[in-house]
Scaffold this active site. Sequence first.
Site, PDB file in Angstrom:
ATOM      1  N   THR A  14       0.815  -1.213   0.000  1.00  0.00           N
ATOM      2  CA  THR A  14       0.000   0.000   0.000  1.00  0.00           C
ATOM      3  C   THR A  14       0.850   1.264   0.000  1.00  0.00           C
ATOM      4  OG1 THR A  14      -0.176   0.036   2.419  1.00  0.00           O
ATOM      5  CG2 THR A  14      -1.865  -1.184   1.207  1.00  0.00           C
ATOM      6  N   ASP A  15       0.193   2.367  -0.401  1.00  0.00           N
ATOM      7  CA  ASP A  15       0.859   3.666  -0.385  1.00  0.00           C
ATOM      8  C   ASP A  15       0.465   4.431   0.876  1.00  0.00           C
ATOM      9  OD1 ASP A  15      -1.714   4.634  -0.818  1.00  0.00           O
ATOM     10  OD2 ASP A  15      -1.365   5.122  -2.926  1.00  0.00           O
ATOM     11  N   MET A  16       0.817   5.692   0.943  1.00  0.00           N
ATOM     12  CA  MET A  16       0.526   6.486   2.146  1.00  0.00           C
ATOM     13  C   MET A  16      -0.969   6.657   2.380  1.00  0.00           C
ATOM     14  SD  MET A  16       3.569   9.312   2.067  1.00  0.00           S
ATOM     15  CE  MET A  16       3.012  10.066   3.588  1.00  0.00           C
ATOM     16  N   ILE A  19      -3.976   2.508   0.174  1.00  0.00           N
ATOM     17  CA  ILE A  19      -4.485   1.713  -0.946  1.00  0.00           C
ATOM     18  C   ILE A  19      -3.318   1.097  -1.703  1.00  0.00           C
ATOM     19  CG2 ILE A  19      -6.623   3.039  -1.151  1.00  0.00           C
ATOM     20  CD1 ILE A  19      -5.398   4.493  -3.538  1.00  0.00           C
TER      21      ILE A  19
END
Length: 128
Positions: A14-16, A19
């Site tokens: 996931t990203d920040m 997601i």
Amino acid sequence: MPHEFRVQVYYEDTDMGGIVYHANYLKYIERARSAWVRDLGIDQNAMREQGIVFVVRRVEADFLGPAKLDDELIVKTETVSVSGARLVMSQEVTRTGKPLFRAEVTAVCATLSGQPVRLPAEIRQKVH
């Protein structure tokens, strides 16, 4: 019938925003294609020993919705077309039946030095 491959979304995917980072979908579909050819009885290690490897030539992708931490995804892979030189596959990543990502992937065979070669007949038969 499409081949199905399950993927669990981990924190590292996931990203920040929490997601799945967009490039990770390419990893998911690559894993699914590897499982698909293995399940078809195609030994990629034996192919490499014979000096032939699969190479992705083209990917056309659509991002349809976000996957999130702990989601259980299914990647469906099926053949669109096979010719003497290329294999085109449709791949879709879903969560509980809802499409999140779709891609059409064109793969070819090449020598270890990168020269294109025809798909071996036995591979064309298995993926058709």
